[in-house]
Design a protein around this motif. Structure first.
Motif, PDB file in Angstrom:
ATOM      1  N   GLY A 203       0.938  -1.182   0.050  1.00  0.00           N
ATOM      2  CA  GLY A 203       0.024  -0.021  -0.009  1.00  0.00           C
ATOM      3  C   GLY A 203       0.910   1.374   0.035  1.00  0.00           C
ATOM      4  O   GLY A 203       1.815   1.226   0.679  1.00  0.00           O
ATOM      5  N   ARG A 204       0.538   2.205  -0.891  1.00  0.00           N
ATOM      6  CA  ARG A 204       1.135   3.590  -0.852  1.00  0.00           C
ATOM      7  C   ARG A 204       1.074   4.143   0.562  1.00  0.00           C
ATOM      8  O   ARG A 204       2.085   5.025   0.544  1.00  0.00           O
ATOM      9  CB  ARG A 204       0.645   4.299  -1.942  1.00  0.00           C
ATOM     10  CG  ARG A 204       1.063   3.765  -3.549  1.00  0.00           C
ATOM     11  CD  ARG A 204       0.431   4.519  -4.623  1.00  0.00           C
ATOM     12  NE  ARG A 204       0.855   3.790  -5.906  1.00  0.00           N
ATOM     13  CZ  ARG A 204       0.123   4.251  -6.918  1.00  0.00           C
ATOM     14  NH1 ARG A 204      -0.626   5.036  -7.230  1.00  0.00           N
ATOM     15  NH2 ARG A 204       0.604   3.452  -8.340  1.00  0.00           N
ATOM     16  N   HIS A 205       0.125   3.930   1.005  1.00  0.00           N
ATOM     17  CA  HIS A 205       0.024   4.939   2.466  1.00  0.00           C
ATOM     18  C   HIS A 205       1.303   4.418   3.366  1.00  0.00           C
ATOM     19  O   HIS A 205       1.421   5.059   4.213  1.00  0.00           O
ATOM     20  CB  HIS A 205      -1.371   4.602   3.008  1.00  0.00           C
ATOM     21  CG  HIS A 205      -1.538   3.091   3.404  1.00  0.00           C
ATOM     22  ND1 HIS A 205      -1.694   2.216   2.387  1.00  0.00           N
ATOM     23  CD2 HIS A 205      -1.626   2.374   4.563  1.00  0.00           C
ATOM     24  CE1 HIS A 205      -2.142   0.899   2.965  1.00  0.00           C
ATOM     25  NE2 HIS A 205      -2.042   1.055   4.405  1.00  0.00           N
ATOM     26  N   GLN A 206       1.877   3.296   3.124  1.00  0.00           N
ATOM     27  CA  GLN A 206       2.877   2.928   3.901  1.00  0.00           C
ATOM     28  C   GLN A 206       3.963   3.632   3.792  1.00  0.00           C
ATOM     29  O   GLN A 206       5.104   3.823   4.547  1.00  0.00           O
ATOM     30  CB  GLN A 206       3.247   1.407   3.823  1.00  0.00           C
ATOM     31  CG  GLN A 206       2.084   0.188   4.207  1.00  0.00           C
ATOM     32  CD  GLN A 206       1.781   0.461   5.592  1.00  0.00           C
ATOM     33  OE1 GLN A 206       2.302   1.156   6.653  1.00  0.00           O
ATOM     34  NE2 GLN A 206       0.566  -0.489   6.190  1.00  0.00           N
ATOM     35  N   TYR A 207       4.170   4.257   2.613  1.00  0.00           N
ATOM     36  CA  TYR A 207       5.295   5.219   2.383  1.00  0.00           C
ATOM     37  C   TYR A 207       5.353   6.308   3.645  1.00  0.00           C
ATOM     38  O   TYR A 207       6.404   6.662   4.145  1.00  0.00           O
ATOM     39  CB  TYR A 207       5.237   5.960   0.898  1.00  0.00           C
ATOM     40  CG  TYR A 207       5.280   4.767  -0.307  1.00  0.00           C
ATOM     41  CD1 TYR A 207       5.329   3.713   0.051  1.00  0.00           C
ATOM     42  CD2 TYR A 207       4.925   5.454  -1.363  1.00  0.00           C
ATOM     43  CE1 TYR A 207       5.528   2.829  -1.023  1.00  0.00           C
ATOM     44  CE2 TYR A 207       4.790   4.644  -2.573  1.00  0.00           C
ATOM     45  CZ  TYR A 207       4.958   3.403  -2.100  1.00  0.00           C
ATOM     46  OH  TYR A 207       4.959   2.337  -3.585  1.00  0.00           O
ATOM     47  N   ALA A 208       4.293   7.019   3.762  1.00  0.00           N
ATOM     48  CA  ALA A 208       4.220   7.955   5.057  1.00  0.00           C
ATOM     49  C   ALA A 208       4.424   7.402   6.371  1.00  0.00           C
ATOM     50  O   ALA A 208       4.815   7.925   7.094  1.00  0.00           O
ATOM     51  CB  ALA A 208       2.848   8.784   4.798  1.00  0.00           C
ATOM     52  N   ASN A 209       3.901   6.013   6.612  1.00  0.00           N
ATOM     53  CA  ASN A 209       3.925   5.444   7.767  1.00  0.00           C
ATOM     54  C   ASN A 209       5.532   5.198   8.009  1.00  0.00           C
ATOM     55  O   ASN A 209       5.788   5.339   9.045  1.00  0.00           O
ATOM     56  CB  ASN A 209       3.280   4.218   7.577  1.00  0.00           C
ATOM     57  CG  ASN A 209       1.654   4.550   7.665  1.00  0.00           C
ATOM     58  OD1 ASN A 209       1.100   5.542   8.091  1.00  0.00           O
ATOM     59  ND2 ASN A 209       0.702   3.603   7.315  1.00  0.00           N
ATOM     60  N   ALA A 210       6.201   4.501   6.944  1.00  0.00           N
ATOM     61  CA  ALA A 210       7.491   4.405   7.160  1.00  0.00           C
ATOM     62  C   ALA A 210       8.290   5.629   7.475  1.00  0.00           C
ATOM     63  O   ALA A 210       9.319   5.725   8.197  1.00  0.00           O
ATOM     64  CB  ALA A 210       8.103   3.879   5.886  1.00  0.00           C
ATOM     65  N   ALA A 211       7.910   6.745   6.791  1.00  0.00           N
ATOM     66  CA  ALA A 211       8.609   7.866   6.874  1.00  0.00           C
ATOM     67  C   ALA A 211       8.417   8.793   8.392  1.00  0.00           C
ATOM     68  O   ALA A 211       9.641   8.887   9.025  1.00  0.00           O
ATOM     69  CB  ALA A 211       7.925   9.152   5.994  1.00  0.00           C
ATOM     70  N   ALA A 212       7.493   8.262   8.788  1.00  0.00           N
ATOM     71  CA  ALA A 212       6.969   8.829  10.204  1.00  0.00           C
ATOM     72  C   ALA A 212       7.756   7.934  11.328  1.00  0.00           C
ATOM     73  O   ALA A 212       8.181   8.600  12.406  1.00  0.00           O
ATOM     74  CB  ALA A 212       5.298   8.490  10.632  1.00  0.00           C
ATOM     75  N   ALA A 213       7.932   6.713  11.046  1.00  0.00           N
ATOM     76  CA  ALA A 213       8.788   5.814  11.781  1.00  0.00           C
ATOM     77  C   ALA A 213      10.089   6.188  11.997  1.00  0.00           C
ATOM     78  O   ALA A 213      10.762   6.331  12.778  1.00  0.00           O
ATOM     79  CB  ALA A 213       8.461   4.480  11.421  1.00  0.00           C
ATOM     80  N   ILE A 214      10.559   6.508  10.820  1.00  0.00           N
ATOM     81  CA  ILE A 214      11.978   6.873  10.818  1.00  0.00           C
ATOM     82  C   ILE A 214      12.153   8.439  11.536  1.00  0.00           C
ATOM     83  O   ILE A 214      13.161   8.337  12.246  1.00  0.00           O
ATOM     84  CB  ILE A 214      12.595   7.208   9.119  1.00  0.00           C
ATOM     85  CG1 ILE A 214      12.639   5.786   8.471  1.00  0.00           C
ATOM     86  CG2 ILE A 214      14.049   7.686   9.071  1.00  0.00           C
ATOM     87  CD1 ILE A 214      12.834   5.940   6.916  1.00  0.00           C
ATOM     88  N   ARG A 215      11.306   9.242  11.137  1.00  0.00           N
ATOM     89  CA  ARG A 215      11.408  10.635  12.016  1.00  0.00           C
ATOM     90  C   ARG A 215      11.303  10.370  13.555  1.00  0.00           C
ATOM     91  O   ARG A 215      11.950  10.977  14.317  1.00  0.00           O
ATOM     92  CB  ARG A 215      10.217  11.540  11.422  1.00  0.00           C
ATOM     93  CG  ARG A 215      10.566  12.836  11.977  1.00  0.00           C
ATOM     94  CD  ARG A 215      12.025  13.465  11.637  1.00  0.00           C
ATOM     95  NE  ARG A 215      12.021  14.843  12.204  1.00  0.00           N
ATOM     96  CZ  ARG A 215      13.051  15.659  12.054  1.00  0.00           C
ATOM     97  NH1 ARG A 215      14.319  15.160  11.075  1.00  0.00           N
ATOM     98  NH2 ARG A 215      13.105  16.768  12.430  1.00  0.00           N
TER      99      ARG A 215
END
Length: 446
Positions: A259-271
């Motif tokens: 899911g493309r929504h996981q790109y933003a979720n992964a970014a939030a995790a890194i941050r």
């Protein structure tokens, strides 16, 4: 270990018989109980505290995977569970993947916390949250990831005084009876976990009103704040994930979670990890994104007892998303799959009566061929399949209420017995239904 043989499950069943079900949002009871236990919440490793309507489980899973890839031991508290209560308590292991608390350890903690409560009025969720703090304080780890149960301000987890970071994921309408009927009100409740001067990460927000409430609250509390789309972001480029924040760019593989929504979720995790004071290498981040697991959320079933009952070559997905916001991202993922591999999509849906079926079904308009509605086993709040079928029909779907997921799969097996193309099947609408399915399939979370 089966649920019937579980000592911890028996102890929790005793509590369920004694105490009221559901939520009664307050910190008074849990604070009193934790004080009797010696305030274990004050003796935790650095805490990543996560709230949000959707995405908080994904950001917790990404954060855990990256931190473990960096060699750190990570406690994780999530709720609800899918199959067994043990899933709520993952204990960190130095240099390796954490593991669910053993039955003996969990049963002992539940007994001690229940004894400290002395039979006084309390919700079971509050007792189980106190169990989290007891377990996490008694087992050493480098970091603890703690998900909010419901809301934020008065959630039982909100007794953590100085989190290493507070992360708020996407906010949409859900639990309106408890949190309010506007996203601004819900955002204000979730912003209640922010603590003065402690770092805050705000994940991608579709609703500008929610974003404004979160940013304003963080600024009022003088929290160092990072906002998706402003201070950090991620996008796909040539089949890779490009992450960017103040420290620069990282070229990463696409996340394992679909899911493309996981790109933003992964970014939030890194941050989130960086804001908490950890500095994993690019290699650890890459390993975390490619090894992450999050059962019951766009999880593909490729084998198991239920999967064997589906039409041959069928593609089966399960997802516990249950509100309109979740329906939108799940439908988007199904649409992306349809572009790459066209198949007729069938939904097998069960929901509980606190949700918005119409809002969920709307997301799949023009995408799904037919809906089967099913009951949720062992639930006294499940929507009757006939009533749920009316909700789906009102959104323009061909719909059939059936007695079980097994019956729906049997109907589809007959329908596609001699067809050249196999269907795509999405089973969802409730985490409780997904838990039933994973248990019946013989593939519970590990």
């Amino acid at each position: 270990m089966t649920v019937a043989a579980s000592e911890a499950t028996q102890e929790i069943d005793k509590l369920l018989a004694l105490h009221p079900k559901g939520f009664d949002l307050s910190l008074e009871r849990v604070t009193r109980l934790l004080d009797r236990l010696g305030n274990p919440q004050d003796r935790l490793p650095p805490v990543i505290h996560v709230a949000g309507t959707n995405g908080k489980g994904s950001v917790s899973a990404f954060s855990r995977a990256i931190l473990e890839a960096a060699g750190l031991s990570v406690h994780v508290h999530t709720s609800p569970h899918l199959v067994t209560w043990h899933e709520r308590y993952r204990l960190g292991i130095k240099g390796g993947r954490g593991a669910y608390a053993t039955d003996a350890v969990l049963a002992d903690a539940v007994r001690r916390v229940a004894a400290a409560n002395r039979g006084e009025i309390i919700t079971v969720f509050e007792i189980l949250t106190a169990v989290t703090f007891v377990l996490f304080s008694e087992h050493p780890a480098d970091v603890a990831i703690i998900e909010v149960g419901l809301g934020g301000r008065f959630d039982a987890t909100n007794v953590i005084k100085t989190p290493a970071v507070t992360t708020i994921m996407p906010i949409s309408l859900d639990h309106q009876a408890y949190l309010g009927d506007r996203v601004e009100l819900i955002a204000a409740e979730k912003a209640g976990i922010m603590k003065r001067g402690c770092p805050v990460v705000i994940g991608q927000q579709e609703e500008e009103a929610a974003r404004d409430v979160l940013v304003t609250t963080a600024e009022r509390l003088r929290c160092p704040v990072s906002v998706y789309g402003q201070d950090f972001m991620a996008h796909e480029e040539f089949g890779r994930l490009i992450y960017q924040d103040d420290d620069g760019l990282i070229d990463l593989p696409l996340p394992r979670l679909p899911g493309r929504h996981q790109y933003a979720n992964a970014a939030a995790a890194i941050r989130t990890i960086r804001a908490a004071g950890f500095d994993p290498s690019d290699e650890a981040i890459e390993k975390g994104l490619t090894t992450v697991e999050w059962p019951g959320r766009l999880q593909r079933l490729t084998s198991g007892r239920l999967a064997e009952r589906a039409p041959k070559r069928a593609e089966i997905w399960v997802d516990g998303g249950h509100n309109p916001g979740a329906g939108k991202v799940i439908a988007e993922t199904m649409a992306n799959l349809e572009e790459r591999d066209p198949r007729p999509l069938f939904l097998i849906i069960g929901m509980i009566n606190t949700k918005d079926p119409a809002g969920y079904f709307q997301a799949f308009s023009g995408l799904a061929e037919q809906v089967f509605t099913v009951p949720i086993r062992d639930s006294d709040v499940g929507i009757d399949p006939a009533a749920l079928a009316e909700d789906a029909a009102a959104q323009g779907f061909e719909v059939e209420p059936v007695s079980s997921v097994t019956e729906a799969l049997a109907i589809l097996s007959v329908l596609f017995e001699n067809q050249p193309i196999a269907p795509r099947i999405l089973i969802g609408g409730s985490l409780y239904l997904v838990g039933n399915v994973l248990a019946d399939n013989g593939t519970p979370p590990r």
